[in-house]
Design a protein around this motif. Structure first.
Motif, mmCIF file in Angstrom:
data_model
loop_
_atom_site.group_PDB
_atom_site.id
_atom_site.type_symbol
_atom_site.label_atom_id
_atom_site.label_comp_id
_atom_site.label_asym_id
_atom_site.label_seq_id
_atom_site.Cartn_x
_atom_site.Cartn_y
_atom_site.Cartn_z
ATOM 1 N N SER A 41 0.798 -1.175 -0.168
ATOM 2 C CA SER A 41 0.027 -0.031 -0.049
ATOM 3 C C SER A 41 0.828 1.212 -0.072
ATOM 4 O O SER A 41 0.309 2.388 -0.505
ATOM 5 N N ARG A 42 2.147 1.259 0.635
ATOM 6 C CA ARG A 42 2.991 2.348 0.542
ATOM 7 C C ARG A 42 4.531 2.100 0.245
ATOM 8 O O ARG A 42 5.224 1.931 0.903
ATOM 9 N N PRO A 43 4.464 1.788 -1.271
ATOM 10 C CA PRO A 43 5.978 1.269 -1.707
ATOM 11 C C PRO A 43 6.883 2.198 -1.470
ATOM 12 O O PRO A 43 7.967 2.048 -1.633
ATOM 13 N N GLU A 44 6.632 3.564 -1.045
ATOM 14 C CA GLU A 44 7.865 4.642 -0.874
ATOM 15 C C GLU A 44 8.327 4.682 0.455
ATOM 16 O O GLU A 44 9.559 5.270 0.781
ATOM 17 N N VAL A 45 7.833 3.849 1.268
ATOM 18 C CA VAL A 45 8.527 3.592 2.474
ATOM 19 C C VAL A 45 9.796 2.842 2.637
ATOM 20 O O VAL A 45 10.121 1.780 1.838
ATOM 21 N N ARG A 46 11.117 3.654 3.361
ATOM 22 C CA ARG A 46 11.993 3.266 3.326
ATOM 23 C C ARG A 46 12.250 2.138 4.403
ATOM 24 O O ARG A 46 11.723 1.992 5.363
ATOM 25 N N VAL A 47 13.205 1.185 4.222
ATOM 26 C CA VAL A 47 13.392 -0.098 5.047
ATOM 27 C C VAL A 47 15.021 -0.268 5.517
ATOM 28 O O VAL A 47 15.602 -0.326 4.371
ATOM 29 N N LEU A 48 15.290 -0.089 6.464
ATOM 30 C CA LEU A 48 16.575 -0.693 6.842
ATOM 31 C C LEU A 48 16.518 -1.871 7.963
ATOM 32 O O LEU A 48 15.548 -1.704 9.021
ATOM 33 N N PHE A 49 17.026 -2.972 7.508
ATOM 34 C CA PHE A 49 17.114 -4.298 7.719
ATOM 35 C C PHE A 49 17.732 -4.233 9.271
ATOM 36 O O PHE A 49 19.037 -3.867 8.902
ATOM 37 N N LEU A 50 17.360 -5.007 10.225
ATOM 38 C CA LEU A 50 18.482 -5.331 11.227
ATOM 39 C C LEU A 50 18.545 -6.913 11.287
ATOM 40 O O LEU A 50 17.488 -7.481 11.177
ATOM 41 N N THR A 51 19.476 -7.553 11.177
ATOM 42 C CA THR A 51 19.656 -8.890 10.898
ATOM 43 C C THR A 51 20.858 -9.539 11.585
ATOM 44 O O THR A 51 22.005 -8.813 11.666
ATOM 45 N N ALA A 52 20.528 -10.455 12.161
ATOM 46 C CA ALA A 52 21.340 -11.526 12.976
ATOM 47 C C ALA A 52 22.357 -12.463 11.988
ATOM 48 O O ALA A 52 23.059 -12.949 12.181
ATOM 49 N N ARG A 53 21.845 -12.528 10.757
ATOM 50 C CA ARG A 53 22.203 -13.357 9.617
ATOM 51 C C ARG A 53 23.432 -12.856 9.119
ATOM 52 O O ARG A 53 23.535 -11.967 8.570
ATOM 53 N N ASP A 54 24.407 -13.486 9.078
ATOM 54 C CA ASP A 54 25.676 -13.295 8.525
ATOM 55 C C ASP A 54 25.986 -13.662 7.065
ATOM 56 O O ASP A 54 26.698 -12.932 6.273
ATOM 57 N N ALA A 55 25.006 -14.475 6.596
ATOM 58 C CA ALA A 55 25.152 -15.056 5.056
ATOM 59 C C ALA A 55 24.973 -13.785 4.082
ATOM 60 O O ALA A 55 23.995 -12.993 4.263
ATOM 61 N N VAL A 56 25.954 -13.584 3.292
ATOM 62 C CA VAL A 56 25.738 -12.574 2.240
ATOM 63 C C VAL A 56 24.614 -12.726 1.397
ATOM 64 O O VAL A 56 23.950 -11.614 1.165
ATOM 65 N N GLU A 57 24.218 -14.003 1.166
ATOM 66 C CA GLU A 57 22.988 -14.239 0.348
ATOM 67 C C GLU A 57 21.597 -13.463 1.088
ATOM 68 O O GLU A 57 20.759 -13.092 0.581
ATOM 69 N N ASP A 58 21.577 -13.521 2.353
ATOM 70 C CA ASP A 58 20.440 -13.180 3.055
ATOM 71 C C ASP A 58 20.343 -11.748 3.096
ATOM 72 O O ASP A 58 19.339 -11.035 2.842
ATOM 73 N N ARG A 59 21.546 -10.809 3.159
ATOM 74 C CA ARG A 59 21.535 -9.533 3.163
ATOM 75 C C ARG A 59 21.251 -9.166 1.615
ATOM 76 O O ARG A 59 20.534 -8.035 1.511
ATOM 77 N N ILE A 60 21.815 -9.516 0.803
ATOM 78 C CA ILE A 60 21.406 -9.545 -0.825
ATOM 79 C C ILE A 60 19.919 -9.704 -0.833
ATOM 80 O O ILE A 60 19.534 -9.054 -1.586
ATOM 81 N N ALA A 61 19.395 -10.748 -0.524
ATOM 82 C CA ALA A 61 18.115 -10.990 -0.728
ATOM 83 C C ALA A 61 17.205 -10.000 -0.097
ATOM 84 O O ALA A 61 16.022 -9.313 -0.743
#
Length: 235
Positions: free
Chosen positions: A83-103
């Motif tokens: 409904s609001r595609p303009e909202v920015r997102v900063l993820f907090l992640t405990a996952r170290d795998a590069v593929e998770d961050r890229i995803a």
């Protein structure tokens, strides 16, 4: 080239952040740091609460844990962006795998911070996100040092390029090529003309470098855009 809509949110209003994590103490600490910056911030503690809060609070950005007890962060982002595609997102992640961050970035996230993190790092990344978005939110007309083709803006003084308010990172040579092309929109330019202007010397048998750099520009400027909004008028 079709112009894209630009947000007209009042740039003098403080940014509104929704902080989502299942650790209440972390949410309160992050919200406190954001309020200290002069921003508004509220918290949510699971995915469904986050989606509901986004609908009522209408944040400009979400600081979002990727691993929540009910919905994962990717699903929360998908529902908010529906409904609001303009909202920015900063993820907090405990996952170290590069593929998770890229995803997360590929799915529509803007940045990520790996846990454990420092508050200073979160704040610095959010400041950068706010700066990158400010041009698109302001609704201001481009300045006198800007070249404009549709929603593509090149600021000659700042050496910055944006499209629809979104910054585009270019190498010095890509910037020089785009600058030359935007000064001559809808004109047929020969490789020799472009080489003489942008590279300032005869490339000999290397004229294919022009095609190569134009392909680089197309990928960056038209990334993720439908055919109807591509920059055919200059590229």
């Amino acid at each position: 080239m079709a112009a894209m809509a630009v947000s007209t949110v009042n740039p003098t209003e403080p940014w509104r952040f929704l902080v989502v994590d299942d650790e209440p103490d972390l949410v309160e600490v992050v919200c406190g740091a954001l309020r200290h910056e002069g921003w508004d911030a509220v918290g949510a503690y699971d995915g469904r609460e986050a989606v509901s809060a986004a609908a009522t609070y209408r944040p400009d950005a979400v600081v979002l844990d990727m691993m929540l007890p009910d919905l994962d962060g990717m699903e929360v982002m998908r529902r908010i962006h529906a409904s609001r595609p303009e909202v920015r997102v900063l993820f907090l992640t405990a996952r170290d795998a590069v593929e998770d961050r890229i995803a997360g970035i590929a799915a529509g996230g803007d940045d990520y911070v790996a846990k454990p993190f420092s508050l200073d790092e979160v704040v610095v990344r959010l400041r950068s996100l706010v700066r990158r978005t400010a041009r698109g939110r302001s609704g201001k007309a481009p300045g006198p040092d800007c070249l404009v083709v549709g929603d593509l803006v090149l600021d000659e003084a700042a050496r910055e390029v944006t499209r629809g308010g979104e910054p585009i990172e270019l190498s010095p040579k890509e910037f020089g090529l785009l600058h030359f092309l935007m000064r001559h929109p809808r004109q047929v330019l020969s490789k020799a003309q472009i080489l003489a202007e942008v590279w300032s010397y005869d490339y000999g048998g290397q004229a294919h470098v022009v095609e190569l750099y134009i392909s680089y520009l197309r990928k960056k400027i038209d990334a993720g855009r439908p055919d109807s909004t591509r920059c055919a008028s200059i590229l």
